[in-house]
Design a protein around this motif. Structure first.
Motif, PDB file in Angstrom:
ATOM      1  N   GLN A 244       0.921  -1.160  -0.093  1.00 58.88           N
ATOM      2  CA  GLN A 244       0.357   0.225  -0.322  1.00 58.88           C
ATOM      3  C   GLN A 244       0.797   1.093  -0.097  1.00 58.88           C
ATOM      4  O   GLN A 244       0.679   2.229  -0.986  1.00 58.88           O
ATOM      5  CB  GLN A 244      -0.725   0.255   0.909  1.00 58.88           C
ATOM      6  CG  GLN A 244      -1.646  -0.858   1.177  1.00 58.88           C
ATOM      7  CD  GLN A 244      -3.120  -1.382   2.291  1.00 58.88           C
ATOM      8  OE1 GLN A 244      -2.481  -0.015   3.652  1.00 58.88           O
ATOM      9  NE2 GLN A 244      -3.709  -2.098   2.026  1.00 58.88           N
ATOM     10  N   ALA A 245       2.247   1.285   0.651  1.00 57.07           N
ATOM     11  CA  ALA A 245       2.752   2.438   0.725  1.00 57.07           C
ATOM     12  C   ALA A 245       3.737   2.659  -0.410  1.00 57.07           C
ATOM     13  O   ALA A 245       3.929   3.684  -1.141  1.00 57.07           O
ATOM     14  CB  ALA A 245       3.837   1.794   1.847  1.00 57.07           C
ATOM     15  N   ASN A 250       3.690   5.903  -5.297  1.00 59.59           N
ATOM     16  CA  ASN A 250       3.940   5.679  -6.539  1.00 59.59           C
ATOM     17  C   ASN A 250       2.680   6.562  -6.931  1.00 59.59           C
ATOM     18  O   ASN A 250       2.807   6.508  -8.392  1.00 59.59           O
ATOM     19  CB  ASN A 250       3.526   4.515  -7.757  1.00 59.59           C
ATOM     20  CG  ASN A 250       4.953   2.958  -6.980  1.00 59.59           C
ATOM     21  OD1 ASN A 250       5.690   3.516  -6.893  1.00 59.59           O
ATOM     22  ND2 ASN A 250       4.739   1.733  -7.205  1.00 59.59           N
ATOM     23  N   GLU A 251       1.712   6.112  -6.414  1.00 61.10           N
ATOM     24  CA  GLU A 251       0.958   7.967  -6.727  1.00 61.10           C
ATOM     25  C   GLU A 251       1.656   9.409  -6.625  1.00 61.10           C
ATOM     26  O   GLU A 251       1.310   9.908  -7.845  1.00 61.10           O
ATOM     27  CB  GLU A 251      -0.493   7.151  -6.280  1.00 61.10           C
ATOM     28  CG  GLU A 251      -1.134   8.461  -6.132  1.00 61.10           C
ATOM     29  CD  GLU A 251      -2.716   8.121  -6.245  1.00 61.10           C
ATOM     30  OE1 GLU A 251      -3.780   9.289  -6.289  1.00 61.10           O
ATOM     31  OE2 GLU A 251      -2.849   7.011  -4.755  1.00 61.10           O
ATOM     32  N   VAL A 252       2.531   9.295  -5.580  1.00 59.73           N
ATOM     33  CA  VAL A 252       2.649  10.865  -4.546  1.00 59.73           C
ATOM     34  C   VAL A 252       3.487  11.784  -5.867  1.00 59.73           C
ATOM     35  O   VAL A 252       3.534  12.827  -6.130  1.00 59.73           O
ATOM     36  CB  VAL A 252       2.289  10.958  -3.738  1.00 59.73           C
ATOM     37  CG1 VAL A 252       2.755  12.088  -3.134  1.00 59.73           C
ATOM     38  CG2 VAL A 252       1.314  10.936  -3.208  1.00 59.73           C
ATOM     39  N   ILE A 253       4.201  10.648  -5.988  1.00 54.90           N
ATOM     40  CA  ILE A 253       6.208  10.900  -6.400  1.00 54.90           C
ATOM     41  C   ILE A 253       5.476  11.784  -7.980  1.00 54.90           C
ATOM     42  O   ILE A 253       6.675  12.822  -8.785  1.00 54.90           O
ATOM     43  CB  ILE A 253       7.007   9.468  -6.417  1.00 54.90           C
ATOM     44  CG1 ILE A 253       7.352   9.350  -4.966  1.00 54.90           C
ATOM     45  CG2 ILE A 253       8.413  10.415  -7.189  1.00 54.90           C
ATOM     46  CD1 ILE A 253       8.462   8.563  -4.800  1.00 54.90           C
ATOM     47  N   LYS A 255       3.331  12.665  -9.523  1.00 58.55           N
ATOM     48  CA  LYS A 255       2.237  14.206  -9.173  1.00 58.55           C
ATOM     49  C   LYS A 255       3.416  15.202  -8.588  1.00 58.55           C
ATOM     50  O   LYS A 255       3.535  16.529  -9.551  1.00 58.55           O
ATOM     51  CB  LYS A 255       1.239  14.004  -8.127  1.00 58.55           C
ATOM     52  CG  LYS A 255       0.276  13.202  -8.938  1.00 58.55           C
ATOM     53  CD  LYS A 255      -0.718  13.076  -8.226  1.00 58.55           C
ATOM     54  CE  LYS A 255      -2.356  12.209  -8.249  1.00 58.55           C
ATOM     55  NZ  LYS A 255      -3.550  12.441  -7.622  1.00 58.55           N
ATOM     56  N   ALA A 256       4.280  15.200  -7.684  1.00 56.92           N
ATOM     57  CA  ALA A 256       4.816  15.824  -7.520  1.00 56.92           C
ATOM     58  C   ALA A 256       5.883  16.262  -8.666  1.00 56.92           C
ATOM     59  O   ALA A 256       6.747  17.856  -8.628  1.00 56.92           O
ATOM     60  CB  ALA A 256       5.748  15.470  -5.994  1.00 56.92           C
ATOM     61  N   ARG A 257       6.710  15.253  -9.114  1.00 57.46           N
ATOM     62  CA  ARG A 257       7.620  15.399  -9.735  1.00 57.46           C
ATOM     63  C   ARG A 257       7.157  16.735 -11.072  1.00 57.46           C
ATOM     64  O   ARG A 257       7.407  17.568 -11.764  1.00 57.46           O
ATOM     65  CB  ARG A 257       7.564  14.152 -10.488  1.00 57.46           C
ATOM     66  CG  ARG A 257       9.132  13.340  -9.743  1.00 57.46           C
ATOM     67  CD  ARG A 257       8.989  11.894 -10.139  1.00 57.46           C
ATOM     68  NE  ARG A 257      10.524  11.395  -9.844  1.00 57.46           N
ATOM     69  CZ  ARG A 257      10.919   9.873  -9.905  1.00 57.46           C
ATOM     70  NH1 ARG A 257      10.379   9.189 -10.796  1.00 57.46           N
ATOM     71  NH2 ARG A 257      11.534   9.744  -8.221  1.00 57.46           N
ATOM     72  N   GLY A 258       5.455  15.327 -11.293  1.00 62.45           N
ATOM     73  CA  GLY A 258       4.861  17.297 -12.519  1.00 62.45           C
ATOM     74  C   GLY A 258       5.252  18.673 -12.080  1.00 62.45           C
ATOM     75  O   GLY A 258       5.111  19.268 -12.991  1.00 62.45           O
TER      76      GLY A 258
END
Length: 382
Positions: A244-245, A250-253, A255-258
């Motif tokens: 889960q982590a 994989n979902e947050v990183i 977006k942050a990179r974008g």
């Protein structure tokens, strides 16, 4: 009456011979009769016809015996077998499939299934690296690679295989943690066990080849099975939370990179725009300097008008003050603009003051104010 009683007579003596004398029988006579009897059987003394018949019979018997002996030496070796031949107890050769012959009694033949896949099963309690006891079942699949070594070098190859298997699996389990034995480490353990077991068997020269070792699902002893189940459940929960982590990461990183990439691009665009504007202003100033050097007064007046136009274009109220006067003229430009048809205002093309009508009105008001001020100054001078 007994033979040895008085008056029994000489005829009652069991040892009596032909000569009727006393004492034991003649042994030489008995041996002679026995020799004559056997001699007649094998063509010895006797009549001529009996001698011929006995010799033919002996030849037939000997021929039959030799034929049976020769026939007993034929045997068939199957395609999956090999035959190890010993002559008078000493290794002679290894024969392959087909019809073979070896002299019976002299040679001994041992057939071995060399291509048959055999299996050995084992299970036992073993101590792991972290000092836990587990029950490890396994199966060993093997075949015979060297039939000569399998027959001659080891008295009981199956016993040697059992001892070597126990030694290999205990060594591997003893260097492995409990979690690996009970879960995902069984495949690596099976490979290591097979390698170590084959090394042992080659050292013993058993002629056996290990094709595969399968370590089945290990289990703890029944006394501590509940505790082991709790440990396994906790490990599964840990893996679940970890997955889960990783999914959240994989979902947050991305977006942050974008977002970071977008901010970098915006900053780069802002930098380029500011630099371009600065360069444009610098080029404009250089060109303006050239014009100023040619006509300073006209250029100065034009700059002043442009500045006033820019300031008044952003204002809705204009206060006009004449030097030496007490009154101040107020121009409600917002109302004047609303009274007139609204022109299209575009800062790139000009401001509201570019409208000729508005400029004409302003000029009339300013001229009227100047005339009034001039008349007031004349009266004061008188």
């Amino acid at each position: 009456m007994a033979w040895n009683e008085p008056g029994g007579g000489r005829d009652r003596d069991p040892w009596g011979g032909k000569n009727g004398g006393d004492g034991p029988p003649d042994l030489d006579e008995a041996l002679r009769k026995l020799k004559e009897r056997f001699g007649g059987l094998f063509g010895g003394s006797g009549s001529g016809g009996g001698k011929g018949v006995s010799g033919a019979l002996v030849g037939v018997v000997i021929g039959v015996v030799l034929a049976v002996w020769a026939l007993m030496g034929f045997y068939q070796i199957d395609a999956k077998e090999q035959a190890v031949v010993l002559r008078l107890g000493k290794f002679q050769e290894v024969k392959g499939p087909g019809l073979q012959w070896n002299p019976p009694i002299i040679d001994s033949v041992t057939k071995v299934l060399v291509t048959e896949e055999r299996e050995y099963r084992s299970k036992g309690l073993m101590l792991t690296q972290d000092e836990s006891i587990v029950s490890v079942p396994l199966t060993v699949q093997y075949n015979i690679k060297e039939s000569k070594d399998f027959v001659l070098n080891v008295k009981d190859p199956e016993v040697s295989l059992r001892h070597a298997t126990e030694s290999a699996i205990r060594h591997v389990v003893g260097s492995t943690t409990t979690s690996d034995v009970l879960s995902e480490g069984r495949s690596a353990m099976a490979d290591e066990t097979r390698s170590r077991l084959q090394k042992y068997l080659d050292t013993y020269q058993t002629g056996m080849y290990i094709t595969q070792v399968n370590i089945l699902e290990a289990e703890p002893p029944t006394q501590v099975k509940a505790a082991f189940d709790d440990v396994i459940s906790a490990k599964e929960n840990k893996d679940q939370y970890k997955n889960q982590a990783e999914a959240y990461s994989n979902e947050v990183i991305p977006k942050a990179r974008g977002t970071a990439q977008r901010l970098i691009q915006e900053a780069t665009a802002y930098r380029d725009r500011v630099i371009a504007e600065a360069e444009g202003q610098a080029q404009r100033f250089e060109k303006l300097l050239v014009e100023y050097q040619k006509a300073p007064e006209v250029t100065r007046q034009r700059l002043y008008i442009d500045t006033v136009q820019e300031v008044m274009g952003n204002s809705t109220k204009v206060m006009v003050d004449v030097e030496g006067g007490n009154n101040m003229l107020y121009l409600p430009l917002d109302r004047l603009v609303d009274a007139q048809p609204k022109p299209k205002i575009n800062t790139s093309e000009g401001s509201v003051l570019d409208n000729p009508e508005i400029l004409n009105l302003i000029d009339q008001v300013v001229q009227q104010r100047l005339r009034e001020q001039s008349s007031s100054n004349r009266r004061g001078g008188r």
